[in-house]
Motif scaffolding. Structure first.
Motif, PDB file in Angstrom:
ATOM      1  N   LYS A   1      54.465  31.736  35.245  1.00 16.24           N
ATOM      2  CA  LYS A   1      55.111  32.941  35.391  1.00 16.24           C
ATOM      3  C   LYS A   1      56.113  33.028  34.510  1.00 16.24           C
ATOM      4  CE  LYS A   1      54.787  32.778  39.878  1.00 16.24           C
ATOM      5  NZ  LYS A   1      54.808  33.059  41.228  1.00 16.24           N
TER       6      LYS A   1
ATOM      7  N   ARG B   1      62.014  26.756  41.263  1.00 13.73           N
ATOM      8  CA  ARG B   1      62.121  27.709  40.207  1.00 13.73           C
ATOM      9  C   ARG B   1      63.377  28.645  40.728  1.00 13.73           C
ATOM     10  NH1 ARG B   1      58.338  33.120  41.627  1.00 13.73           N
ATOM     11  NH2 ARG B   1      60.190  34.073  40.770  1.00 13.73           N
ATOM     12  N   TRP B   2      63.596  28.732  42.008  1.00 14.54           N
ATOM     13  CA  TRP B   2      64.843  29.627  42.614  1.00 14.54           C
ATOM     14  C   TRP B   2      66.223  29.438  41.898  1.00 14.54           C
ATOM     15  CZ3 TRP B   2      62.033  33.572  43.942  1.00 14.54           C
ATOM     16  CH2 TRP B   2      60.756  33.435  44.709  1.00 14.54           C
TER      17      TRP B   2
ATOM     18  N   GLN C   1      51.393  25.825  40.372  1.00 12.93           N
ATOM     19  CA  GLN C   1      51.864  27.081  40.264  1.00 12.93           C
ATOM     20  C   GLN C   1      53.471  26.650  39.983  1.00 12.93           C
ATOM     21  OE1 GLN C   1      52.907  31.591  41.999  1.00 12.93           O
ATOM     22  NE2 GLN C   1      51.802  30.283  43.089  1.00 12.93           N
TER      23      GLN C   1
HETATM   24  C1  BGC Z   1      56.543  32.533  44.808  1.00 14.59           C
HETATM   25  C2  BGC Z   1      56.286  31.068  44.227  1.00 14.59           C
HETATM   26  C3  BGC Z   1      56.962  29.712  44.779  1.00 14.59           C
HETATM   27  C4  BGC Z   1      56.588  30.027  46.410  1.00 14.59           C
HETATM   28  C5  BGC Z   1      57.440  29.094  47.082  1.00 14.59           C
HETATM   29  C6  BGC Z   1      56.246  32.220  46.197  1.00 14.59           C
HETATM   30  O1  BGC Z   1      56.593  33.535  47.009  1.00 14.59           O
HETATM   31  O2  BGC Z   1      55.806  33.515  44.107  1.00 14.59           O
HETATM   32  O3  BGC Z   1      56.640  31.011  43.036  1.00 14.59           O
HETATM   33  O4  BGC Z   1      56.191  28.631  44.408  1.00 14.59           O
HETATM   34  O5  BGC Z   1      57.044  31.289  46.859  1.00 14.59           O
HETATM   35  O6  BGC Z   1      58.998  29.196  46.864  1.00 14.59           O
END
Ligand code: BGC
Length: 363
Positions: free
Chosen positions: A283, A51-52, A262
């Protein structure tokens, strides 16, 4: 002599007035309006979740561009020293607001406090820095995320019809406050089932730094130590879930042992469509990025907005003004919703063997 003292006092007064006027930080982290707005963002890594780099960076960039503000988005690549160095560089370069995703609360706090001391307001993005000093926290309702994971696993296990299934837990990083909140959410669903004897509690371990490779090793050990008797896996994100799926595949158990996840990553969605993963949590990161960007742009210009929500920082004993968004549970039946929302494309998800599954799922 007397005259000298008066002159000095006047100079002192001027200096103080001058400081207040250009520092702009009268304790409410209001930011400076005299400097050109510039926003610094530090992302945590590019491996613990796709995601990042694929979502957060893209959406934040788009929001800053649309608002025409200067920005600098960097990734600390899971290196705490690099995290501090990037923050120092950003502060030196004159950012007027700083947004961070901490690698742990200690490192996060050091950066937030340094920014505050320099009159630069801050935002905790996605992860709350315990005992920190951010002006805002923007995230999802992370206990709700965990609850969806717990409920999703219960549903898949019930559909599987196994009596007294053994459930293993692969939790997120012990230094990520979100991991604690996710666990609170899913344990709230699972514990009553363990207590009543309906489910059996299996191995329960945290994965340091959400490291996907370590997760595979940990799950392999869980599998061996239980003699392969694991019937369901509560994995805290898609990366950890995929690590479990890899081990299950080697044992011809993928698709038979439900696994959660997730982030609705492309890999997670594919695993869901293939039947190897029971669910993921979507999300809407565009909403999260847009909300954080709007607050950061305000702060960078010296404005402070009311979010109408707050969270309690249990270690700092303070309420942090917050924006908390609602997560959504995704199973085979509604993967389409994620694609319709523009978060993932059909072209990237429906490849190879997944293509036929996409057709089945109406994608
Ligand atoms: C985020 C998640 C992510 C995880 C690992 C969490 O703090 O909310 O979306 O998968 O960190 O990066």
């Amino acid at each position: 002599m007397r005259r000298g003292i008066i002159a000095l006092a006047a100079a002192g007064l001027l200096a103080v007035t001058g400081l207040t006027a250009c520092g702009g930080d009268d304790g409410d982290n209001g930011g400076s309006s005299s400097k050109k707005p510039k926003i610094g963002v530090i992302l945590p890594d590019s491996k613990s979740s796709a995601r990042w780099e694929t979502a957060d960076r893209k959406y934040l960039e788009a929001a800053f561009k649309a608002a025409g503000v200067d920005y600098d988005i960097q990734n600390a690549q899971n290196d705490k020293n690099a995290f501090q160095t990037i923050a120092d560089q950003m502060l030196t370069s004159g950012v007027t607001a700083l947004m961070i995703v901490n690698l742990d609360s200690g490192t996060g706090k050091a950066v937030l406090d340094k920014a505050k001391n320099q009159g630069v307001p801050t935002i905790d993005y996605d992860r709350l820095t315990l005992n920190g000093s951010a002006s805002y926290y923007v995230s999802f309702d992370n206990v709700a995320v965990g609850k969806l994971q717990g409920e999703g696993l219960v549903k898949c296990l019930t559909a599987g019809g196994k009596t007294k299934p053994v459930v293993a837990e692969l939790n997120g990083s012990p230094t990520d406050n979100n991991a604690t909140l996710f666990k609170q959410g899913y344990d709230g669903v699972l514990k009553p089932k363990f207590d009543s004897g309906e489910f059996v509690k299996g191995p329960d371990q945290s994965v340091p730094e959400w490291d996907n490779a370590q997760a595979a090793t940990i799950f392999e050990q869980m599998f061996t130590s239980t003699g392969g008797k694991i019937d369901g896996v509560l994995a805290a994100n898609d990366g950890l879930g995929n690590a479990a799926v890899t081990v299950l595949k080697k044992n011809n158990l993928n698709g038979k042992v439900p696994v959660t996840g997730q982030d609705a990553t492309v890999q997670g969605l594919q695993n869901v469509l293939l039947g190897d993963q029971c669910m993921t949590v979507y999300k809407a990161i565009k909403k999260e990025a847009d909300a954080a960007a709007a607050l950061a742009i305000g702060l960078a210009k010296g404005e402070k907005k009311d979010t109408g929500q707050k969270v309690r920082d249990p270690e700092g004993n303070r309420d942090v003004p917050a924006v908390l968004l609602e997560p959504q549970s995704i199973t085979k039946e509604n993967v389409k919703a994620v694609i319709d929302d523009g978060f993932a494309t059909k072209a990237e998800v429906c490849t190879g063997a997944v293509a036929a599954k996409c057709t089945e799922a109406g994608i």
